[in-house]
Design a protein around this motif. Structure first.
Motif, short mmCIF file in Angstrom:
data_model
loop_
_atom_site.label_atom_id
_atom_site.label_comp_id
_atom_site.label_asym_id
_atom_site.label_seq_id
_atom_site.Cartn_x
_atom_site.Cartn_y
_atom_site.Cartn_z
N UNK A 58 24.31 27.02 16.05
CA UNK A 58 23.03 27.47 16.60
C UNK A 58 23.17 28.88 17.18
N UNK A 59 24.32 29.18 17.75
CA UNK A 59 24.56 30.52 18.29
C UNK A 59 24.52 31.56 17.17
N UNK A 60 25.18 31.26 16.06
CA UNK A 60 25.18 32.19 14.92
C UNK A 60 23.75 32.36 14.39
N UNK A 61 23.01 31.25 14.27
CA UNK A 61 21.63 31.34 13.79
C UNK A 61 20.74 32.12 14.72
N UNK A 62 20.87 31.90 16.04
CA UNK A 62 20.05 32.61 17.01
C UNK A 62 20.34 34.11 17.02
N UNK A 63 21.60 34.47 16.96
CA UNK A 63 21.97 35.88 16.93
C UNK A 63 21.46 36.54 15.65
N UNK A 64 21.57 35.83 14.53
CA UNK A 64 21.08 36.38 13.25
C UNK A 64 19.57 36.62 13.31
N UNK A 65 18.84 35.67 13.89
CA UNK A 65 17.39 35.82 14.01
C UNK A 65 17.02 37.02 14.88
N UNK A 66 17.69 37.17 16.01
CA UNK A 66 17.40 38.30 16.88
C UNK A 66 17.78 39.62 16.22
N UNK A 79 15.17 42.96 15.22
CA UNK A 79 15.38 44.33 15.71
C UNK A 79 14.58 45.35 14.89
N UNK A 80 14.28 45.03 13.63
CA UNK A 80 13.53 45.98 12.79
C UNK A 80 12.12 46.20 13.32
N UNK A 99 26.40 41.84 14.90
CA UNK A 99 25.00 41.92 15.31
C UNK A 99 24.74 43.19 16.11
N UNK A 100 25.60 43.50 17.07
CA UNK A 100 25.40 44.69 17.90
C UNK A 100 25.40 45.96 17.05
N UNK A 101 26.30 46.03 16.07
CA UNK A 101 26.38 47.20 15.19
C UNK A 101 25.10 47.33 14.37
N UNK A 102 24.62 46.22 13.82
CA UNK A 102 23.41 46.25 13.00
C UNK A 102 22.18 46.63 13.83
N UNK A 103 22.08 46.08 15.03
CA UNK A 103 20.94 46.40 15.90
C UNK A 103 20.95 47.88 16.26
N UNK A 128 22.31 50.28 14.53
CA UNK A 128 22.00 51.05 13.32
C UNK A 128 20.49 51.04 13.05
N UNK A 129 19.84 49.91 13.26
CA UNK A 129 18.40 49.82 13.04
C UNK A 129 17.64 50.73 14.01
N UNK A 130 18.02 50.72 15.27
CA UNK A 130 17.34 51.58 16.25
C UNK A 130 17.58 53.06 15.94
N UNK A 131 18.79 53.41 15.54
CA UNK A 131 19.07 54.82 15.19
C UNK A 131 18.27 55.24 13.96
N UNK A 132 18.16 54.36 13.00
CA UNK A 132 17.41 54.68 11.79
C UNK A 132 15.95 54.95 12.12
N UNK A 133 15.35 54.05 12.92
CA UNK A 133 13.93 54.25 13.26
C UNK A 133 13.74 55.50 14.12
N UNK A 134 14.68 55.79 15.00
CA UNK A 134 14.59 57.03 15.79
C UNK A 134 14.62 58.25 14.88
N UNK A 135 15.54 58.23 13.91
CA UNK A 135 15.65 59.37 12.98
C UNK A 135 14.39 59.49 12.12
N UNK A 136 13.86 58.35 11.63
CA UNK A 136 12.70 58.40 10.77
C UNK A 136 11.44 58.82 11.52
#
Length: 606
Positions: A186-194, A198-199, A531-535, A537-545
């Motif tokens: 459940x922890x893996x599933x919850x982290x994946x969902x969050x 992030x997008x 998860x932390x790395x992906x989140x 990366x998503x925030x940096x991408x949206x900031x750049x865009x």
């Protein structure tokens, strides 16, 4: 001969008109947005939809409330679905409970599970649609039929949870036990969902122009995300241990025989239990009006015999009010084939089905002789006859007489469970294995010469089991039929379990969930880091865009003066480029009062 400036302008504007129409048609039939808005709000056409500008609220107050109610309903329905899916171990008890109250058999437990799964799928689909619409910058307009569906689902989840909590409060203990097995996943599933969320969160964060909203949305998101990251620090499971500390699998005791393979408490059921590898047999004993101990779990005969057909006026009578000559007239197996309580009757071959159809009520003596023949342990509950029964006061003596004098079983094979007059029973036959249905202090159990505990699985505790085992008191847990629950009992160190599913649990060679502490730490730390790395990366991408879009938007603001500057869609960048090209042509040609206007080149709408 060259073209005139008017002809060139007409040609350029004609080409631009064609491009405009093509792009507009492409936008009008945008399949993704149309599908989302149509399914969520029944808004299949473009003019029915509205796009939220950066910094604006995604919907009206009513739609905000609807979206919030959707989230609450999703959470409550998820809790109920998980709660009831983990309660499968006790489905049979739930269905028989309803049989006793309603008078007819129906698999209510499975129906309830299917309804919960369907409603959860519906609510989850609505939530996904809403999130996708928000990610596309669309305003939310939930159709009234979906609002009604949300209210129905919410009412069902709350009502079902309240009723089951009142009738089956022990199931919450089952839920807590299940977390010892499922929590890591459940922890893996919850982290994946969050991480997926992030997008849209990052998209709206960088498009908002109000600092308070930005802080609120990202603060709430990060708080939930970090809480999930730290959840494993508080997790506990007896199945997270070193390989060499895992003990042998618990021995299996057939609950009323093998009730999934044959009618319970019948000769065929106990033979099936022995055949599939049960080390012990469990049953319940009543005493007939003329003093014959026989096998029957219920206080009446209605559920497991054809007493309604043979003695229609005594359907609700106590089982112990019948004489043995009356009891032998009853069929104790046909109900199994007609009701099929476990859905396994069809798995029996024709010979076993014929035998099941003609089973009778066994006596205690025949049960003990069968156990003696196969050298199996036996444990039984003993029901005291009601007031006015001839054996009301001599029920223990009559049972002991059968065990010690009339059957061929060895006393050491009997786990003596009745607590009444235990000291006297021990004096009469010291070789009986004294078994208690209540857990107490080690000193109290030793004073009563208890060698085994027979406890409901909800009392499962690795610490308590180890404490009792240290003074040679083994623990038997009942009734465990689900592999995940058996795996948990195995990891907790239980010496034996009483089960309905001998044929299923016997084939398990290893707990379903088992890992070393090192493997578990690697699992959750790796999940959190990825998860932390992906989140990030998503925030940096949206900031750049969004920074790039803001730059180009400011640049266009000083240049857009053409006749098409008022038309804006998601493809506004393309329009800006086309518009600038046309203005270049205008600047390169002399002005003329006879230059056709743009409106003259519009074609009628088809």
């Amino acid at each position: 001969m060259g073209r005139s400036p008017a002809s060139l302008s007409k040609l350029k504007l004609g080409k631009l008109k064609v491009v405009r129409r093509q792009l507009l048609q492409r936008y009008e039939h945008h399949p993704f947005i149309s599908c989302l808005a149509g399914l969520y709000g029944c808004q299949w056409k473009r003019y029915q939809r509205a796009k939220a500008q950066p910094g604006e609220c995604c919907c009206s107050k009513l739609e905000c409330c609807s979206f919030g109610l959707l989230i609450v309903t999703f959470c409550l329905t998820l809790v109920f679905l998980y709660f009831w899916s983990e309660a499968q171990n006790d489905y049979n008890d739930f269905d028989w409970f309803n049989f006793g109250n309603l008078g007819f058999w129906f698999p209510w437990s499975v129906v309830l599970l299917v309804v919960a799964a369907v409603l959860f799928t519906y609510i989850a689909a609505l939530l996904v649609l809403a999130i996708c619409l928000l990610s596309e910058g669309q305003r939310l307009y939930l159709h009234w039929s979906h609002k009604l569906g949300i209210l129905v689902t919410l009412t069902f989840s709350v009502s079902a949870t309240a009723v089951l909590s009142d009738l089956w409060c022990k199931e919450w203990t089952t839920l807590l036990l299940s977390l010892q097995v499922t929590a890591p996943y459940l922890h893996v599933g919850g982290v994946s969902l969050m991480t997926l969320l992030s997008w849209p969160i990052a998209l709206h964060f960088f498009r908002m122009n109000k600092r308070v909203r930005q802080v609120a949305i990202v603060g709430l998101y990060l708080a939930v995300l970090f809480a999930l990251y730290l959840v494993p620090l508080g997790m506990y499971s007896p199945c997270i241990k070193e390989e060499d500390t895992l003990g042998p699998p618990p021995t299996l005791i057939g609950h009323r025989g093998a009730p999934m393979l044959a009618p319970e408490n019948t000769q065929l059921s106990f033979e099936k239990a022995v055949k599939v590898g049960g080390e012990g047999l469990e049953t319940d004993i009543s005493i007939s009006y003329d003093g014959v101990p026989f096998l029957m779990h219920d206080s009446t005969l209605h559920r497991t015999t054809n007493v309604r057909d043979v003695f229609p006026n005594r359907t609700a009578a106590m089982a112990s009010s019948f004489t043995w000559s009356e009891l032998v007239q009853l069929n104790a197996g046909s109900w199994f084939l007609s009701r099929d309580p476990f859905g396994t009757a069809s798995s029996l071959d024709p010979a076993d089905q014929a035998r099941a159809q003609n089973q009778s009520i066994p006596t205690l003596r025949s049960f003990l002789d069968l156990a003696a023949h196969y050298n199996k342990l036996v444990i039984f509950d003993l029901r005291r006859p009601p007031e006015g029964h001839p054996y009301r006061d001599s029920w223990l003596n009559r049972t002991l007489e059968v065990v010690l004098n009339e059957s061929s079983i060895n006393s050491s094979q009997v786990l003596w469970l009745p607590s009444e007059a235990r000291s006297l029973v021990q004096v009469l036959e010291p070789h009986l294995q004294q078994t208690s249905g209540y857990h107490g202090s080690v000193e109290q159990l030793q004073e009563q010469h208890i060698v085994r505990l027979n406890l409901h699985y909800s009392f499962m505790s690795q610490e308590q089991i180890s404490k009792y085992a240290s003074v040679n008191i083994s623990t038997n847990l009942y009734v465990i039929s689900q592999p995940w629950l058996y795996s948990l009992a195995w990891c907790a160190g239980a010496q034996s379990v009483t089960t309905n599913a001998l044929h299923i649990l016997k084939v398990l060679r290893r707990p379903l969930f088992f890992m070393t502490p090192e493997e578990y730490n690697l699992m959750w730390i790796l999940t959190d880091v990825v998860s932390a790395v992906l989140v990030l990366a998503v925030f940096l991408f949206h900031w750049w865009r969004e920074s790039g879009l803001t730059f180009w938007s400011d640049s266009r603001q000083t240049q857009e003066n053409g006749p098409y500057s008022k038309f804006r869609t998601e493809l506004s960048d393309v329009w800006s480029v086309s518009s600038m090209s046309v203005r270049g042509v205008f600047r390169s040609t002399p002005a003329t009062p006879h230059l056709p206007t743009v409106s003259e080149f519009y074609e009628p709408t088809v």
